[in-house]
Write an enzyme that holds these catalytic residues in place. Structure first.
Site, mmCIF file in Angstrom:
data_model
loop_
_atom_site.group_PDB
_atom_site.id
_atom_site.type_symbol
_atom_site.label_atom_id
_atom_site.label_comp_id
_atom_site.label_asym_id
_atom_site.label_seq_id
_atom_site.Cartn_x
_atom_site.Cartn_y
_atom_site.Cartn_z
ATOM 1 N N ARG A 62 32.169 34.680 49.235
ATOM 2 C CA ARG A 62 33.169 35.546 49.862
ATOM 3 C C ARG A 62 33.138 36.925 49.203
ATOM 4 N NH1 ARG A 62 38.717 32.212 50.136
ATOM 5 N NH2 ARG A 62 39.114 33.579 51.919
ATOM 6 N N ASP A 64 33.766 40.828 48.357
ATOM 7 C CA ASP A 64 34.967 41.666 48.357
ATOM 8 C C ASP A 64 34.826 42.834 49.328
ATOM 9 O OD1 ASP A 64 36.019 40.073 46.362
ATOM 10 O OD2 ASP A 64 35.436 41.418 44.733
ATOM 11 N N TYR A 125 22.942 38.447 43.032
ATOM 12 C CA TYR A 125 23.507 39.740 43.400
ATOM 13 C C TYR A 125 22.699 40.848 42.743
ATOM 14 C CZ TYR A 125 27.817 37.638 45.267
ATOM 15 O OH TYR A 125 28.720 36.929 46.009
ATOM 16 N N ARG A 217 30.925 42.818 39.361
ATOM 17 C CA ARG A 217 31.332 44.219 39.215
ATOM 18 C C ARG A 217 31.944 44.482 37.833
ATOM 19 N NH1 ARG A 217 35.227 44.701 43.946
ATOM 20 N NH2 ARG A 217 35.621 46.763 43.024
#
Length: 273
Positions: A62, A64, A125, A217
C-alpha cells in the site's frame, strides 16, 4: 469464500502488474472520505466497468500519497469466463478505462486463494536523489533534490546496519507502530549513481520481506543526514537500536520513491498469452 469471490465463481485468481505515477493520488488504498482520489479507486472502477460486477482488490504493497510504482501487483478472484479473456483485450480495455498516469503492464492467472499481498516473498523499492547545485528538470517529479553532493560511500556503509531482521520502530510513522509488531527482514541495500533522461541521479535500492508505513522514506531521510555529514555513520545503527521514531532522521518526500519489484514463488503466476 467472501461475497465478491462467490459472485466471481472463485475458480482462480487474476493478477495484474500495475505501474503508476503517484503524484496525483492520495496513495494506493481507497479512503473512506468522499472525493479522495486513489490508485485503487481508479483501478476498481475500471475493472467493474469492464467485468460488469463488483471487484475487491488485494495489493502487494500500500504505497503512500505521492509514491510511484513500476511493479505493483494486484489480485482478485475470477469467474471461469473471465479466465478466457486474452491479454490483449485486458490491456486495451484498461488503457481505455484508466487515467493516463495508471497502466496495466501485464496480466497473470494464479491459483484460487492466491494473494498479491500474502504470497509475496520480497519487495523492492528504489529512492532517487539529485545531489547537485543545479536543479533537476526532466526528473524533477521523481527525485529528492539535495543542493550539495552527498557522500554516498558513507551512506552505503551506514545502511549495512539495517540488513537483517530488526525491529524498525525507529523508521516508521510512530502512530502506525503503536501496539503492532515492527520487525522486518531487510535482505539487501545499495546505492548506485547513474543517468536518467540525461540527468544524474543517486539511486538507493532496498529489498525486504515487507515494509512499515513510511519505512523506506525514513531510512532515506536518515541516510541523507549521514551523506551530508550532519551525522556520523554509527548513528544509523544507534537509531535502529533505540526503537524510537525520534531517534532517526526526517522522512524523505514521497516524490523520489518507486515501488520497483515484487518476488513471488516460482510458478505462482502464469502470464496470459
Amino acid at each position: 469464500m467472501d461475497e465478491t469471490a462467490a459472485s466471481a465463481g472463485g475458480a482462480a485468481t487474476i493478477v495484474l502488474r500495475l505501474a503508476y505515477s503517484g503524484g496525483a493520488y492520495s496513495g494506493f488504498a481507497e479512503q473512506p472520505q468522499e472525493g479522495v482520489r486513489t490508485v485503487a479507486g481508479e483501478l476498481r472502477r475500471a475493472l467493474e466497468v469492464f467485468l460488469r460486477r463488483p471487484v475487491e482488490l488485494t495489493c502487494a504493497g500500500r504505497t503512500d500519497a505521492g509514491v510511484h510504482a513500476l511493479c505493483q501487483y494486484v489480485s482478485f478472484p475470477a469467474a471461469d469466463d473471465e479466465l478466457e479473456i486474452p491479454a490483449r483485450r485486458w490491456l486495451r480495455a484498461m488503457d481505455a478505462l484508466l487515467p493516463r498516469d495508471i497502466a496495466v503492464q501485464e496480466v497473470f492467472h494464479a491459483a484460487e486463494g492466491f494473494s498479491a499481498r500474502f504470497d509475496a516473498c520480497a519487495r523492492t523499492y528504489i529512492y532517487r536523489i539529485a545531489d547537485r547545485p543545479n536543479r533537476p528538470v526532466l526528473t524533477r517529479d521523481h527525485v529528492w533534490w539535495q543542493r550539495m553532493p552527498l557522500d554516498d560511500a558513507a551512506m552505503a556503509r551506514a545502511a549495512q546496519a539495517l540488513v537483517g531482521e530488526h525491529d524498525f520502530k525507529s523508521f516508521c510513522k510512530a502512530s502506525s507502530a503503536e501496539g503492532k509488531p515492527a520487525c522486518r527482514n531487510v535482505m539487501a541495500v545499495g546505492f548506485e549513481r547513474g543517468r536518467e533522461l540525461g540527468e544524474e541521479v543517486l539511486a538507493f535500492t532496498i529489498t525486504g520481506n515487507a515494509f512499515l508505513h513510511s519505512m523506506v522514506r525514513t531510512i532515506v531521510g536518515t541516510l541523507v543526514e549521514v551523506g551530508a555529514h550532519r551525522r556520523d555513520e554509527a548513528w544509523v545503527a544507534d537509531a535502529l537500536a533505540a526503537c524510537d521514531r525520534a531517534a532517526a532522521g526526517p522522512t524523505a518526500p514521497a516524490c523520489g520513491l518507486v515501488f520497483a519489484d515484487v518476488a513471488y514463488p516460482e510458478g505462482a503466476l502464469t502470464p496470459l498469452a
